[in-house]
Structure formats: structure tokens, C-alpha cells
Design a protein around this motif. Structure first.
Motif, PDB file in Angstrom:
ATOM      1  N   THR A 209       0.840  -1.238   0.029  1.00  0.00           N
ATOM      2  CA  THR A 209      -0.028   0.032  -0.075  1.00  0.00           C
ATOM      3  C   THR A 209       0.920   1.166  -0.059  1.00  0.00           C
ATOM      4  O   THR A 209       1.614   1.298   0.831  1.00  0.00           O
ATOM      5  CB  THR A 209      -1.046  -0.014   1.279  1.00  0.00           C
ATOM      6  N   GLN A 526       6.503   1.847   4.559  1.00  0.00           N
ATOM      7  CA  GLN A 526       5.291   1.546   5.099  1.00  0.00           C
ATOM      8  C   GLN A 526       5.046   2.055   6.449  1.00  0.00           C
ATOM      9  O   GLN A 526       6.041   2.143   7.291  1.00  0.00           O
ATOM     10  CB  GLN A 526       4.910  -0.054   5.151  1.00  0.00           C
ATOM     11  N   PRO A 670      -4.494   5.229   1.998  1.00  0.00           N
ATOM     12  CA  PRO A 670      -3.411   4.472   2.355  1.00  0.00           C
ATOM     13  C   PRO A 670      -2.289   5.121   1.632  1.00  0.00           C
ATOM     14  O   PRO A 670      -2.267   5.766   0.537  1.00  0.00           O
ATOM     15  CB  PRO A 670      -3.605   3.021   1.763  1.00  0.00           C
TER      16      PRO A 670
END
Length: 847
Positions: A209, A526, A670
Motif C-alpha cells: 500500500t 510502510q 493508504p
């Protein structure tokens, strides 16, 4: 009734008869025209060769009839079904990542391209060994195959059969990349290519993501007639898709535009050479007609009207010019064939011998207009040669202008030359500025020459006879001063300008920019990895400064509700609207930015979406505070109002964005994070340790060492500078030719002076010293002008257009001074040596 009058026919026949005597005095004329037209023909032929190849081989270069690109997300089932309804679809995914040796001893940044079994739909993929791509990338005994660029194997010391870690998956190097058909359309990459299968990329764990990933869907149409309307239907049926659509007739638009810009620049440099050569044309014509004074006077004594005399020599000049143009066309025709040998590995160029009539015709027009523009005035002077010149040898000096019809015609041809340069230019504004600068330079050079003569006329008397004679030669009637200054001034000024721009760019890249730039960029961090990444980096570089920002990708779709495809934007601002842009959000004003207009939103703001826009780019797009910007992010269209404009220092290489949004705009969306590490005390060993630690602990994070990226850019700038200097040298060569012609044109008067002075007791040595002094003074004066004008031009381009610090480079000054002195003294003495050996009696009889 004849179509050609007897007078014209007679003039043409007489012109041909006179040409039987050879081209003596016109070799420099020929060289100037051939050089200028050859440069223009070559540049435009090579440019057209590349653009035509892109157009005719668009399917191969795109590897499809049409390409749909999505960033950070794959196509939805309905979107994919839409594409498949038109034909066969090939899917590829591209991203940057780190590739590591299995033992963790070394790693390198790579451009990963994951393809399916249908790739390529057009063109051919080639590798060594020459197996099919599906076979090279297949999963053998649990290990996926990979094809690597030779440069990657060289950097990591690998060979075929070795293994490599890509994210969390091990791949085996089964081949080396030879030909990637759609490499040009994929755009410029900072790292070597590594090709894997889409299954291998899925297992690598690199696609998460917020990862910076490009998904390309290439379609081979069942029916090519559907190509014109596929874009409109895709936009209409999926307005929020946010995909970038490119068709095979515009397979590489960025490359085509850059080639257009670069070819325009080189064409203008070639035009500079041609215009400088025009001065040589004027000098050569004037010297030729001066030598033909007896012949002209004979024609007039035999009853030839002045107009017939002008026609005779106009025909001669035109025929000789056509010869020079023909040589230039041969150069232009051969250029694409020669260029293909060097460019084939980088650009799509045709190796088959091909003529480009448009490019060659353009060169012919430039050559003809230049010849006429600069030959008309000397012809006007020749028209006024009296019949009495048959009985006394005396030069005709251009102490006054010729009659007004000749001035008007010269002005018309000069205007036509300028109009042609503007009309055929990629960027007409730049062409207009260029033409204006050339005209201004001619005026300034004339003023400089007049200033040098004025200073020489008012200089105090010196004791040295040779120096006194040199000073007198600078300001006397018919002096070489205007010719020398005009000949060398423009070419040297252009060389100084380009050299200073190149030097400042190099200093910016290797000095100021490199010194203040971060050590590393870390991409695709992330959210779950952020804390661990932060702890690792701070432990490895306790004195370093770590900056983290959220990172998304978005494409600008509309400005104030108007689609960007329908908006006219100057070339300097088009990059903002081309493809996806990195965007972020922030509660507070970034520390490396300053507001120029508007106010920042308060913390915990929850109103309508707001955006802060870069002030410079907003001005180029015609945006102001209160306007709206519609951006597609992750398949959703977001419209935000511009709350403020801010100054961005792109050259700092810190975390800068064109658009910074209010946090509520992307609440819940995201995304990944982007970080920089700056540690001025870090050594190369420290940087290697940081890179190894981050890559080993977080294999999905892409680490970019800024010094490596700067080295790549510096290498590209060096190659570009070499090409530009080579082009500028054409103008300098033209200047040398013109200087030679100017000195040759003055040889007759110099011969008379030398004979008289030798008759009065002057020695050859004293005369040689006098000529040396004269050429030294003119060379130094011209070099000072070139340094001043070139320095001002370079400062304007570097400081005002490129927006980077500019400084004068002493080595450029030394190079310019030496070049000017070598050229003026060297060429001057070569031409003067023969004059000093002239016998006195024949010259004295003609006085």
C-alpha cells in the motif's frame, strides 16, 4: 515573346564566362555557406530521423497500439474488461528497488520491470542467451529467472547463473538484456534494468500500500480503426480512473519534445554560424568586387548599364552560393547515417539511408536568404564604380551607404531570415529572443569597434615606431578593426556563454548542491515499518538529521474545472501536468519553504480541501490563490482550493513538492512514507554501512544514495555539454573563416601600405612587429568584449532561468584570451607574411 529579357540572358552568359577563371577569393565564401547550411541541415535531418522513426515505429516503441498507465493501483475488473474488449492486453509493472547479493555484501538500485507472457505485443525482445522471455523468466525448481542489464552485473560482480535477492524473493540471473523494444517509451531510468515475471514481483513483497508502482496495460487492437476514439471512450466511461493514455502515434512524447527543443537550440547555433558566415560573405563579395573594379569599369566604358553589371555579379555570387549550399546539403544528408552509428544504442534512429526533404529545404532557404541579405550591400557599392577606375587603380571604400533600393532589399532579406527562424522554431519566444540578441550583438560589436578606434585615435604618442604604426592602423580609414571585432566577437561570446553555463552547472552538481544535499533518500517506507526504520537509522547515524513525510502520487486532471489537456501551458510548466506528481500533506509549513502569498491552514483544520502550490509553477500554469486544482489519487478525483503559494528551492534536493495538501484531504487514504538522511560528517564507509543495514533489515524500502544520482546526472550533463560545445565550435569555426576573409579583403590596402613603408626605409621585421601589436590589441579587445557579453548572457540563463547561483570562472577568461590572441595573431601573420614579400615596382605603378 521570350520569357527572359536579352539583358538578363547576356548578364548570365557573361557571369558564366567570368567564372571560368576559377573561384579565387571565394573559397571562404563557399566554406561559410557550406558550414552554416550543413549545420542546419544536419541538425534538422537527425532530429527528423528520430521523430519519424518514433512515428513510424510507434507500435514497436510503445509495445502496443495504445498504453494505459495507472500509478499505485492495478486496473479494476471493469477497467480491465474494457481494455480486453479492444484486443489483446499485456500487463507490465515498473518500480525502483534494491537488488542484493544473497550474502548481503553488496547491493544496487535497479529499475524493476515485471512482465507477463504476452510481452511484447510488438517488436522483439532480445537477450543473451537468445531464449524466449517466458523461458528466461520461468520458475525453475522454486527460483524465478531474471534478465539483467550488463551494467548491473558489472556493478555487483555477478555472472550468468548467479542469484540475487529482490525484496523477499531470490531470483536467478538467466540472461543479459540486449534489446528492450519499449525502453524509449518507458522514459529515462537512473538505474540498470532488471526484468522479472509478474509472479516473481508479487512474491517479492515490494508491492504494498502506497508503494510507488507504475502499472502499464498495453493493448494490441483487433481493429486499428478504433484507435482515434479509444481515449475519448476510456475517459467518458471511467472518468475517475486517473490513467495516463498514450497511443502509438505519440509513443514517446517527452522524448519527441526534448529532441524538438534540443534541435531548435542546435539549429539556432547553426544559424549563428550562418549569420557569422554572412559577414564572411559580405567581406568576400566586397573583396571580389574590389578586385574586379577594372572589369566593372570596362563594362561601363563599353556601355553596359549599372543594372546589368549588378546582374552579372549577382549571378556569379548566386551560383557560387548554390555550390556552397550543395556541399552543406551533402553534409546534412550524410548526418543521419553517421549519427545512427552512435545513437542507435540510445535512441530509435533509422540506419537505412534516407533523405529528409523538409530539413534540407529549410537549410537551402537559410543559405539563400543569408547570401542575399549580406551580398546586396556590396553589390550596391560596386554599382557605383566609375568608368575612370579603368585608368587608375583605387579601392572603393564603403564610406557611405549604397542607394536606398539596395538598403531596402537587404533589410527585406534580413527580415525574411529572421521570420524563417521564428516560424520554424519549436519555441517561438526563444527564437525571437535569439534573433533580437543577435541583432543587438551586431550593433554592440560595431560600437565596440568604434570605441576601440576612438581610444586608439586619442591614445598618447608612443616612442616605438612599430607600436605607433599599429595604433594608427587600428583607427585609420579602411582599418581591419570592425571586421576583426565582428568576426571573432560573436563566436567567442557564444563559446564563453556555453562554457560558463556548463561550468556553473558542474559546480552546482558537484559542489554547492552535493554539499548541501541529503546523503540518502528512502522511498516506500510502510507505516508499520516507520518506527523500526527510524530507530535503525538514528542508531547508525546519531549525528544525522532524518526527515520523514507522507508520500502519495497524483495526476492533475483539471485547473479551475478546465481539463489540463485543453489548457495552453508554456513549455517550462508542462512537466507539472505530465504524468503523476509526488504529493504530500502537512499541518505546518515545511521548514525549507517560505510563503509568498496567502496563509497556511491552522492545525486540526477540517474544512474544504486546501492545497499549497509552488509559486513558480503556479505562475507558469496561470494559477493564483483561490483557484482550484483537481487531482486523481488512487482512482479518486479530489478538488482542492489553493490556499497559498510558497517558494520552493528545488536545487537544495531536500523534500520538496509542487503541491502540499491540508491533512484532511487524504484522511484515511493508504500511503507510504518518504525520508531523507543528512549527515555531513558521514564517510563513504559510513554511508555503505547505513545502506547495507537498511537494505538487509527492510528489503522492500528503496534506498537512493544521492551522490550516485548526482554522478549520473553529472555524467549526462558532461555528455550534453560536449555536444553543445561541438555545436558552438561550428560558430567559432565560422568566425575563424570570416576573420581570414576579412584579413584577405584588406590585403590589397595592406600591400600598398607595406610597399610605401618599405620604400621609406621600414624593415620587414619592424612591419611584422607592428602587425603583431595591432593583432594583439584587437585580440585582447575582442576577448574582453566576449568575456563581458558572454558572462552577462550566462549569468542571465543560470541565475534567472535555471534559478541557481552563478559565478564567473577565471579559467574561462584565460581560455578566451588565449583563443582570441592565437586566432587573431596567428591568422593575421599568416596572411601578412605574403604581403611583406611583395615587390614594390608593380604596386607603385598602380598608385
Amino acid at each position: 515573346m521570350t520569357l527572359i529579357s536579352p539583358r538578363v540572358s547576356l548578364a548570365f552568359r557573361l557571369a558564366l564566362r567570368e567564372l571560368r577563371g576559377g573561384l579565387r577569393g571565394f573559397y571562404i565564401f563557399l566554406a561559410c555557406i557550406a558550414l552554416g547550411t550543413g549545420a542546419i541541415a544536419a541538425v534538422n535531418s537527425v532530429s527528423q530521423s528520430i521523430t519519424d522513426t518514433i512515428s513510424t515505429r510507434g507500435q514497436e516503441i510503445l509495445a502496443g497500439d495504445v498504453r494505459f498507465e495507472l500509478n499505485n493501483r492495478e486496473a479494476a475488473p471493469a477497467e480491465l474488461d474494457f481494455l480486453k474488449s479492444y484486443g489483446k492486453v499485456s500487463v507490465s509493472t515498473g518500480l525502483r528497488s534494491m537488488a542484493r547479493k544473497p550474502d548481503g555484501s553488496d547491493q544496487a538500485l535497479v529499475e524493476v520491470k515485471a512482465v507477463d507472457d504476452a510481452y511484447p505485443l510488438y517488436g522483439s525482445f532480445e537477450a543473451q542467451p537468445n531464449y524466449t522471455l517466458p523461458k528466461l523468466l520461468a520458475n525453475q525448481d522454486g527460483t524465478f529467472g531474471a534478465v539483467a542489464a550488463p551494467l548491473l552485473l558489472e556493478r555487483l560482480g555477478l555472472k550468468l547463473g548467479d542469484e540475487l535477492l529482490l525484496g523477499n524473493v531470490m531470483v536467478n540471473i538467466t540472461g543479459t538484456l540486449t534489446t528492450e523494444p519499449d525502453a524509449v517509451s518507458e522514459g529515462f531510468g537512473f538505474a540498470p534494468r532488471l526484468m522479472v515475471s509478474r509472479q516473481a514481483l508479487q512474491e517479492s513483497g515490494l508491492i504494498q500500500t502506497g508503494s510507488l508502482v507504475e502499472h502499464a496495460y498495453k493493448v494490441r487492437l483487433n481493429d486499428r480503426s478504433t484507435l482515434p476514439d479509444i481515449r475519448d471512450r476510456a475517459t467518458k466511461d471511467f472518468p475517475a480512473a486517473g490513467w495516463s493514455i498514450r497511443t502509438s502515434d505519440r509513443a514517446a512524447p517527452s522524448l519527441t519534445e526534448n529532441i524538438g527543443r534540443f534541435s531548435q537550440f542546435l539549429t539556432l547555433v547553426g544559424l549563428t554560424a550562418l549569420i557569422v558566415g554572412g559577414v564572411g560573405v559580405a567581406n568576400a563579395v566586397r573583396a571580389f568586387l574590389d578586385a574586379k573594379r577594372t572589369t566593372i569599369a570596362t563594362f561601363k566604358c563599353l556601355g553596359a548599364p549599372a543594372s546589368t553589371v549588378v546582374l552579372i555579379y549577382l549571378f556569379q555570387i548566386g551560383l557560387i552560393a548554390l555550390g556552397g549550399i550543395a556541399v552543406g546539403l551533402v553534409i546534412g544528408a550524410a548526418a543521419p547515417i553517421l549519427a545512427a552509428q552512435f545513437l542507435a544504442q540510445f535512441l530509435p534512429v533509422s540506419t537505412a539511408p534516407t533523405l529528409y526533404p523538409v530539413a534540407l529545404s529549410l537549410a537551402v532557404l537559410f543559405g539563400v536568404l543569408t547570401t542575399l541579405a549580406f551580398a546586396i550591400m556590396p553589390l550596391g557599392h560596386a554599382r557605383e564604380v566609375p568608368p575612370t577606375a579603368l585608368f587608375r587603380e583605387q579601392g572603393f571604400e564603403a564610406r557611405r551607404l549604397p542607394s536606398w533600393p539596395y538598403i531596402l532589399m537587404a533589410a527585406i532579406f534580413l527580415a525574411a531570415l529572421a521570420a524563417l527562424a521564428v516560424v520554424t522554431a519549436y519555441d517561438r519566444f526563444i527564437a525571437v529572443v535569439f534573433i533580437g540578441a543577435i541583432a543587438f550583438a551586431f550593433v554592440v560589436l560595431r560600437l565596440v569597434a568604434a570605441g576601440i578606434a576612438w581610444l586608439a585615435r586619442r591614445s598618447p604618442r608612443v616612442n616605438s615606431p612599430a607600436l605607433r604604426l599599429a595604433i594608427g592602423n587600428i583607427h585609420r580609414p579602411g582599418a581591419l578593426t570592425p571586421s576583426v571585432v565582428l568576426s571573432l566577437g560573436l563566436g567567442l561570446a557564444l563559446l564563453v556563454t556555453l562554457t560558463l553555463i556548463d561550468g556553473n552547472l558542474r559546480q552546482q552538481l558537484t559542489g554547492r548542491m552535493a554539499g548541501g544535499a541529503p546523503n540518502f533518500f528512502f522511498v516506500d517506507i510502510q507505516g508499520a515499518e516507520l518506527e523500526g526504520f527510524r530507530n535503525l537509522v538514528t542508531s547508525q547515524a546519531p549525528d544525522g538529521k532524518l526527515v520523514e513525510v507522507p508520500m502519495l502520487r497524483g495526476r492533475i486532471l483539471a485547473l479551475n474545472g478546465e481539463e489540463v489537456t485543453k489548457r495552453k501551458v508554456p513549455p517550462s510548466g508542462q512537466w507539472v501536468l505530465r504524468g503523476d506528481r509526488g504529493i504530500t500533506y502537512s499541518e505546518t509549513l515545511p521548514e525549507n519553504a517560505a510563503l509568498t502569498e496567502g496563509t497556511w491552514w491552522p492545525k486540526d483544520y477540517s474544512g474544504e480541501p486546501l492545497v499549497s502550490f509552488s509559486a513558480e509553477e503556479a505562475g507558469e500554469l496561470g494559477l493564483k490563490v483561490g483557484d482550484t486544482v483537481t487531482v486523481n489519487v488512487l482512482g479518486r478525483n479530489m478538488t482542492a482550493k489553493i490556499a497559498n503559494l510558497r517558494k520552493v528551492e528545488w536545487e537544495s534536493l531536500s523534500l520538496n513538492f509542487v503541491m502540499v495538501f491540508s491533512p484532511n484531504t487524504f484522511k484515511g487514504a493508504p500511503h507510504a512514507w518518504l525520508a531523507t538522511l543528512t549527515d555531513q560528517k558521514a564517510t563513504a564507509a559510513d554511508e555503505a554501512a547505513i545502506l547495507k543495514s537498511v537494505t538487509s533489515r527492510f528489503p522492500t524500502i528503496t534506498s537512493v544514495r544521492v551522490k550516485d544520482a548526482i554522478d549520473i546526472v553529472n555524467s549526462l550533463v558532461a555528455q550534453l555539454a560536449t555536444a553543445i560545445r561541438a555545436a558552438a565550435s561550428v560558430a567559432l569555426i565560422a568566425s575563424v573563416l570570416v576573420l581570414s576573409g576579412a584579413l584577405a579583403a584588406g590585403n590589397r590596402a595592406r600591400t600598398h601600405d607595406a610597399v610605401i613603408l618599405k620604400t621609406l626605409g621600414a624593415t620587414r621585421r619592424m612591419l611584422m612587429r607592428a602587425f603583431c601589436y595591432e593583432y594583439l590589441i584587437l585580440g585582447v579587445a575582442t576577448a574582453i568584449f566576449a568575456l563581458f557579453s558572454g558572462g552577462v548572457a550566462a549569468w542571465f540563463i543560470v541565475a534567472r532561468i535555471m534559478k541557481i547561483p552563478s559565478q564567473f570562472l577565471p579559467d574561462v577568461a584565460g581560455m578566451t584570451l588565449v583563443t582570441a590572441l592565437v586566432l587573431t595573431v596567428g591568422i593575421g601573420l599568416i596572411g601578412t607574411w605574403r604581403i611583406l614579400g611583395q615587390k614594390a615596382a608593380p604596386v607603385l605603378r598602380e598608385l
